[in-house]
Design an enzyme around this catalytic site. Structure first.
Site, mmCIF file in Angstrom:
data_model
loop_
_atom_site.group_PDB
_atom_site.id
_atom_site.type_symbol
_atom_site.label_atom_id
_atom_site.label_comp_id
_atom_site.label_asym_id
_atom_site.label_seq_id
_atom_site.Cartn_x
_atom_site.Cartn_y
_atom_site.Cartn_z
ATOM 1 N N HIS A 1 0.827 -1.203 0.000
ATOM 2 C CA HIS A 1 0.000 0.000 0.000
ATOM 3 C C HIS A 1 0.867 1.260 0.000
ATOM 4 O O HIS A 1 0.674 2.167 -0.833
ATOM 5 C CB HIS A 1 -0.908 0.001 1.230
ATOM 6 N N GLU A 2 1.827 1.310 0.913
ATOM 7 C CA GLU A 2 2.689 2.492 1.003
ATOM 8 C C GLU A 2 3.605 2.601 -0.215
ATOM 9 O O GLU A 2 3.939 3.702 -0.657
ATOM 10 C CB GLU A 2 3.517 2.433 2.290
#
Length: 359
Positions: A21-22
């Protein structure tokens, strides 16, 4: 030892989902030329870091999150490479990229588990077809339902696989059903179809029809199609679950958090009859969580990516109408309040998960 192994696997899954996600935010920021200060996996004290191209890559002690720190994200900056100085669509792309990467990861996992363990997911690779009617069923015929009809939509929800049909019928309010069926290659719409829960041959609530799984093509391209359907079905199930929360058919007590998910993954792994079954079942849950994270992160809730995109839209409208936007500090206050509320909900759900473990 087996329980410990699967607990570690579950924690690893969470770590990978957060990292992906990051990483999505990071890649999008780099593509758009935004300055990235730090890309971190985990929260709390730093245990490892490395500086490269002006960015700090770090691993932090607590495996409960992560972040991608961008110039101009929290406050206004004069740097032309800051986030606040980017155009509307670049900002949307950066904020949405994390959820997009989670969805892509979930889709990749689904393709993998369908390729290596297709036999374990037969119902997810089948259409729901009507094969018969109970005695006393009055709605059989060309103007109603017929044997061979494939259920396509139930109350507006797409029936992507056999398991969807019973789920959506189960939660129907019992006052008629909106159906779309496929008959001889054509879509037949039955609006407010008077098919009610009743007792047929001593069975309550069956709606008077027999539904069977009709397998679809098992070719490679069929697998890709079914993987796409499964991913879309996961998205739909999130919206379906949210609808149940809002209409009162489900409550906060029905929510499951990280502890409950780890417990479920552990039980699934321990009860699996072989390593392949364990891989497929745990992979299924990993894909489900990945897609859920993607959808939930895009909800217009403060502190989430969707909340940030929502404020982009609000500010764009405000600039168009009033030639001014919401000051960044006030927006940050709202996101901080949203974060605290989400943390409070997480605490409640975690307490429920722990309570269930000891019951």
């Amino acid at each position: 030892m087996t329980y410990v192994l699967y607990i570690l696997v579950a924690l690893l899954i969470f770590g990978v989902l957060i990292a992906v996600h990051e990483w999505g935010h990071y890649i999008a920021a780099r593509i758009c030329g935004v300055t990235v200060y730090e890309f971190a996996i985990g929260m709390g004290p730093m245990v490892y870091h490395k500086e490269k191209r002006g960015c700090r890559y770090s691993i932090r002690l607590l495996p409960i999150g992560g972040f991608c720190s961008l110039e101009g994200e929290e406050e206004e900056s004069d740097d032309p490479n800051s986030l606040n100085n980017q155009g509307f669509w670049k900002k949307v792309f950066i904020f949405a990229a994390g959820a997009l990467m989670n969805f892509i990861l979930g889709l990749v996992i689904i393709v993998f588990i369908l390729l290596v363990g297709s036999n374990y997911f037969a119902t997810f690779r089948s259409d729901a077809v009507i094969t018969g009617f109970a005695d006393g069923f009055q709605l059989e015929g060309e103007s109603g339902l017929m044997e061979g009809d494939i259920l396509y939509k139930i109350d507006g929800y797409r029936v992507y696989n056999y398991t969807d049909a019973s789920l959506f019928l189960q939660y129907n309010d019992g006052n008629g059903v909106d159906l779309v069926v496929i008959r001889n290659g054509e879509n037949i719409t039955l609006k407010d179809f008077p098919m009610y829960r009743s007792t047929y041959e001593g069975v309550e609530g069956r709606f008077g029809i027999t539904i069977a799984a009709q397998p679809r093509s098992q070719s490679f391209f069929g697998t890709l199609r079914d993987a796409w359907y499964m991913a879309l079905d996961f998205v739909q199930l999130v919206w379906f679950s949210l609808a149940q929360l809002f209409n009162g058919q489900a409550g906060v007590q029905d929510l499951t958090g990280a502890v409950g998910i780890v417990s479920t993954i552990t039980e699934v792994g321990v009860q699996s009859t072989s390593a392949l079954v364990a891989v497929c079942q745990i992979g299924y849950f990993a894909a489900l969580i990945a897609v859920n994270l993607a959808v939930m992160n895009l909800l217009p809730i403060p502190a989430l990516d969707g909340g940030k995109i929502f404020f982009l839209v609000v500010n764009a409208v405000a600039m168009l109408l009033f030639r001014r936007k919401i000051p960044a500090k006030y927006e940050n206050y709202i996101h901080a309040a949203g974060f605290l509320l989400l943390m409070g909900l997480m605490v409640v759900v975690t307490f429920q998960d722990v309570w269930r473990l000891f019951q």
